[in-house]
Design a protein around this motif. Sequence first.
Motif, short mmCIF file in Angstrom:
data_model
loop_
_atom_site.label_atom_id
_atom_site.label_comp_id
_atom_site.label_asym_id
_atom_site.label_seq_id
_atom_site.Cartn_x
_atom_site.Cartn_y
_atom_site.Cartn_z
N GLY A 1 4.57 -2.63 -14.19
CA GLY A 1 5.22 -1.34 -14.35
C GLY A 1 4.76 -0.56 -15.57
N LEU A 2 3.53 -0.84 -16.05
CA LEU A 2 3.03 -0.19 -17.26
C LEU A 2 1.87 0.75 -16.97
CD1 LEU A 2 2.98 -3.40 -19.52
CD2 LEU A 2 4.78 -1.65 -19.41
N ASP A 3 1.76 1.22 -15.74
CA ASP A 3 0.58 1.97 -15.32
C ASP A 3 0.76 3.48 -15.40
OD1 ASP A 3 2.52 1.41 -13.20
OD2 ASP A 3 1.19 2.61 -11.94
N TYR A 4 1.89 3.97 -15.88
CA TYR A 4 2.20 5.41 -15.84
C TYR A 4 1.11 6.24 -16.51
CZ TYR A 4 4.61 9.85 -16.62
OH TYR A 4 4.93 11.17 -16.65
N TYR A 5 0.77 5.90 -17.73
CA TYR A 5 -0.19 6.72 -18.47
C TYR A 5 -1.61 6.53 -17.95
CZ TYR A 5 3.60 7.69 -21.71
OH TYR A 5 4.79 8.11 -22.24
N ALA A 6 -1.92 5.35 -17.44
CA ALA A 6 -3.24 5.13 -16.85
C ALA A 6 -3.43 6.01 -15.62
CB ALA A 6 -3.42 3.65 -16.48
N ILE A 7 -2.39 6.09 -14.77
CA ILE A 7 -2.48 6.95 -13.59
C ILE A 7 -2.53 8.43 -14.01
CG2 ILE A 7 -1.16 7.75 -11.57
CD1 ILE A 7 -0.36 4.92 -11.05
N LYS A 8 -1.83 8.77 -15.08
CA LYS A 8 -1.90 10.15 -15.59
C LYS A 8 -3.32 10.52 -15.98
CE LYS A 8 2.06 12.44 -15.76
NZ LYS A 8 2.18 13.82 -15.22
N VAL A 9 -4.02 9.59 -16.63
CA VAL A 9 -5.41 9.84 -17.01
C VAL A 9 -6.29 9.98 -15.77
CG1 VAL A 9 -7.42 8.93 -18.23
CG2 VAL A 9 -5.14 8.67 -19.23
N VAL A 10 -6.06 9.10 -14.77
CA VAL A 10 -6.80 9.22 -13.52
C VAL A 10 -6.55 10.58 -12.88
CG1 VAL A 10 -7.05 8.31 -11.17
CG2 VAL A 10 -6.79 6.73 -13.08
N GLY A 11 -5.28 11.02 -12.88
CA GLY A 11 -4.95 12.32 -12.32
C GLY A 11 -5.62 13.46 -13.05
N PHE A 12 -5.72 13.34 -14.38
CA PHE A 12 -6.42 14.37 -15.16
C PHE A 12 -7.89 14.44 -14.76
CE2 PHE A 12 -9.12 15.28 -18.88
CZ PHE A 12 -8.74 16.59 -19.12
N GLY A 13 -8.52 13.27 -14.63
CA GLY A 13 -9.92 13.24 -14.21
C GLY A 13 -10.10 13.80 -12.82
N ILE A 14 -9.18 13.47 -11.90
CA ILE A 14 -9.24 13.99 -10.53
C ILE A 14 -9.12 15.52 -10.54
CG2 ILE A 14 -8.00 14.09 -8.34
CD1 ILE A 14 -9.52 11.53 -8.64
N ALA A 15 -8.23 16.04 -11.37
CA ALA A 15 -8.06 17.50 -11.46
C ALA A 15 -9.36 18.17 -11.88
CB ALA A 15 -6.93 17.85 -12.43
N VAL A 16 -10.07 17.55 -12.85
CA VAL A 16 -11.35 18.11 -13.30
C VAL A 16 -12.37 18.07 -12.16
CG1 VAL A 16 -13.27 17.83 -14.92
CG2 VAL A 16 -10.91 17.49 -15.70
N ARG B 1 0.84 -1.21 0.00
CA ARG B 1 0.00 0.00 0.00
C ARG B 1 0.87 1.25 0.00
NH1 ARG B 1 -2.89 1.39 4.16
NH2 ARG B 1 -4.32 2.61 2.89
N THR B 2 1.87 1.26 0.86
CA THR B 2 2.77 2.42 0.94
C THR B 2 3.51 2.63 -0.37
OG1 THR B 2 3.06 2.02 3.31
CG2 THR B 2 4.65 3.47 2.24
N ALA B 3 3.96 1.53 -0.99
CA ALA B 3 4.66 1.63 -2.27
C ALA B 3 3.75 2.20 -3.35
CB ALA B 3 5.18 0.25 -2.69
N ILE B 4 2.48 1.78 -3.34
CA ILE B 4 1.52 2.30 -4.32
C ILE B 4 1.31 3.80 -4.11
CG2 ILE B 4 -0.92 2.25 -4.99
CD1 ILE B 4 -0.85 -0.78 -4.46
N ILE B 5 1.16 4.22 -2.84
CA ILE B 5 0.96 5.64 -2.54
C ILE B 5 2.16 6.46 -2.98
CG2 ILE B 5 0.69 7.30 -0.65
CD1 ILE B 5 -0.86 5.08 0.85
N ASN B 6 3.36 5.99 -2.66
CA ASN B 6 4.58 6.71 -3.06
C ASN B 6 4.72 6.73 -4.58
OD1 ASN B 6 5.27 7.21 -0.38
ND2 ASN B 6 6.47 5.33 -0.21
N HIS B 7 4.33 5.64 -5.23
CA HIS B 7 4.39 5.58 -6.70
C HIS B 7 3.45 6.61 -7.32
CE1 HIS B 7 4.73 3.94 -10.70
NE2 HIS B 7 3.44 3.62 -10.74
N ILE B 8 2.25 6.73 -6.76
CA ILE B 8 1.29 7.73 -7.26
C ILE B 8 1.84 9.14 -7.06
CG2 ILE B 8 -1.00 8.71 -6.87
CD1 ILE B 8 -1.91 5.85 -6.13
N LYS B 9 2.44 9.39 -5.89
CA LYS B 9 2.99 10.71 -5.59
C LYS B 9 4.14 11.08 -6.51
CE LYS B 9 1.69 11.04 -0.72
NZ LYS B 9 2.17 11.18 0.67
N SER B 10 4.84 10.07 -7.00
CA SER B 10 5.96 10.34 -7.91
C SER B 10 5.49 10.69 -9.32
CB SER B 10 6.89 9.13 -7.96
OG SER B 10 6.26 8.03 -8.61
N ILE B 11 4.22 10.41 -9.62
CA ILE B 11 3.70 10.64 -10.98
C ILE B 11 2.84 11.90 -11.05
CG2 ILE B 11 2.20 9.69 -12.79
CD1 ILE B 11 3.06 6.91 -11.92
#
Length: 680
Positions: free
Chosen positions: A472-487, A217-227
Motif C-alpha cells: 500500500g505504499l505505491d501512491y507517489y510512485a504511480i503519481k510519478v508514472v502518471g506525470f510521465g504518461i501526461a508528458v 488485475r481489476t483491483a489494480i486498474i481501479n486503484h490506478i483510476k482512483s489516483i
Amino acid sequence: MRLFFYHLREQFMSNQSRWWLWYPVFFATGIGLYFSLPQEPSKWLTLGVIESLIILAIFFRHHIRVLYFLFILGLISLGFACIQLRTIYFSTKQAPVPSEKMYLQARIKYLDYNSKGNTRLTIDKLYDFDGNFVPGTFRISLRGKNHNLSIGQCVEMVAKLLPNPKASLPGGYQFDRKSFFLGLSGSGYADSRVLPIPCPNEPTWQEKLNFWKEKQRTAIINHIKSILPPNEAAITSAIIAGEQGGINQNLINSYRDSGLAHFLSISGLHMSMITGLMFFLVRFLIALFPPLALRWNSKKIAAIFALVISFVYLQISGSAIPAQRAFIMTFIVLLGVLLDRRAISMNTIALAAILVLLFSPEALIGASFQMSFAAVIALIAFYEKNAVSLQRFFDTSANQNIILRTIKIILVYIAGILVSDLVASLATLPFSIYHFNQISAYTTLANLLAGPIIGILIMPFTLLSLLLMPFGLDYYAIKVVGFGIAVVNDITVYVSSLPSAAYRVLSMPFWGFIFIIFGGLWLCIWQGKIRRWGLLMILIGLLSMINIRKPDILINAEGDMIAVLDNSENMIILPHRGDSFTKKIWLDKTASTEINKKQKKILKDIIQGKKTDKTWINLECDKNNCYYKQKFITNKKDKHQIQNTLLKPEQGEGMAIYLPNKIISVRDKIGFRPWNLNKI
C-alpha cells in the motif's frame, strides 16, 4: 550456370548452423496455408498427409536429401495440423445465438472496459428465465461505469445477444475470427440493471485461480483510476495491467499517428525494461554488502529475481500475445545468464516463435505477433552484422576526458535510439501498411522525445509501484508514472498534429505482402552474399503495390450503406445514419478522407435529385433511384433492398465491386470459413 549453382550450394553449406532458424518459418507456413483455404479441410485428409510423410521417411531413410525435403514438409504439416486442432477445439465452444431479448442468469468470467470507459462483462454458464441452459460465452456491454461487479460473481439481467460481427469489407479486419479464437459465441448489451445473485454451483480450483488473478488485475486498474486523471489512468492501466479498453479514441489516434502505438501494448519494450531494471537493482543491492557479493554470484541471483518479476508482470498484464512473446524471450535470456550462455541471439527469437505458435498458432495472422517479431528479428540481424563497428563507435573508454565521455554517452544514447528506431520502423512498415493502411512520418521524432521519459521516468517507477503495491505504499510512485504518461501524451498530440504526420495508403496485395515477409526473413536469417536475394523478394513485393486500385463501389452486409469513388479516387459514403465504425474502416482501408461540410451539402443535393456535379462524382439521382456511372445502385424509398441482382450482396456478407469499362464484376466476398465448420 553450373558455377552459379556451385556458389549457391557453397553459400547454403556455409550457413548450416543457421538452417534450424527456418524451422519456425516452415511451421508458420503450415498455419498460413490453413488460413488461406476457402473452406475447412477434412481432418482425415490432414492425418493422411502426416501418416504418408512418416511412411515416406521410413522408405527413404537412407537418402539424406529426400529426408531433408520430407522434414520440411513435415514441419509445414505440423503447423497446419496444430491450427486445425485449435480450430476444432474452439468450435466446441461455439453456440447458436438467440435472436430475441431475454432474461439471463450468468457468471462473470472476465471484466474489462470499452473505449468510452463503460464496463464490459464476459459471461458464461447462462440460464434463461425458465432455467434452461444457454450454451456459449458472450461479451456484454453495460450502460455506465460503476456497477460494483467482480469476476466470478453470478448476475441476472435482461440482455440482447448478437452474433460476432463480420469484417466490414473484403480484406478488412475479421472480428468474427478473433472472437472465435477467444472462445466467444457472440456479443450483446444489457437492457436492464445487472444485479448480483448467488451462484448455483461452486467453481473448480482452476476457475478459482483464474478468478483470483483477474480480480487482482481489476483491483489494480481501479486503484490506478482512483489516483490518476482519466487519460493518464487509462495509459497507466495499459502498461501495467494490459487494459487498453478505457483509452480515449482520440488519444489512441494520436499514439497511432505519432508512431508510439507500440507503447500501449505490453511487449518487449516493457518486459525488457522491467526485468532489466529488476536485474540491476538486485545486483546493486547485493553489491552494497561485500560479504554477500563475494560469497554469492550476484548475476545469477539477480536473474532469478528478474525472472520472478517478469512472470508476475505477465500475469498482471493479462498474458496477451506480445507479452507472452516478450516473457518467453526474457525467460530464455535469463536462462542463458543462469547457465552462463550467450542469451540474445537469433536462436532466442526462433525458439520464442516456435513456443508462441505451438500454444497460440492463431497469433500468426495478428498484426501484434507479426510486428513484434519483425522488429526484434530485424534488430538482432542488424546488430549481428554491425556488432564490431557499433562497439567501436559506442566505446566510452575510462581514459577519456570526463566531459568528452559525458558528451559521447549522450550522443551514443541518441544514436542508439535513432538507429534502433530506423531499423524497427523499416521492419514493421510493410505490416503497418498492410494491416492499418498508414505510414507514420515522424516515428523517429516521437521516439526520440518520448524515449528518455519512458526509460528514465515511467518504467523505473512502474517497477517501483509494482514492488510497493502489496504494501500500500505505491501512491507517489504511480503519481510519478502518471506525470510521465501526461508528458508522453502531450508529445503524441504534438507529433500527430504536425503536417502530414500520418499518410493513408492502400494495402499491397496479399501475394506482395508474402514476398516482403519471406524476403525480410531471407535477408535476416542468412549470412553472407546469399542474403542479398532477400532484397529482390522485397522489391517484388513492393512493386506489387503498382497495380492496386480502389473499388468503385462498397456495399455493406445489410445492403443499406453504399460508398462510391469520386473522380479524385476518394471514397464517398452516401448519407447513412449510424454505423460510424464501419464508415471509419471504409475510409481507412481505402486511404480516403471524410468529405467537408461543403461537399456534404453538394452530396445531399445530388441525392435529392436537385443537381449533379460530374466534375466531382459521377452520381445522379432522380425522385426514386440513384445511378453511379450509369449503373443502378439503390432505391431511395427502400434503402434496405438493392434491386439490381448484380449488386445485391449475399446474406451476411458485404462486397467490394469494380467497374472496369462499366462492366460490373464481384471482386471478393467477406466471411471467414471456420465459422462454418460443416466438414469437421
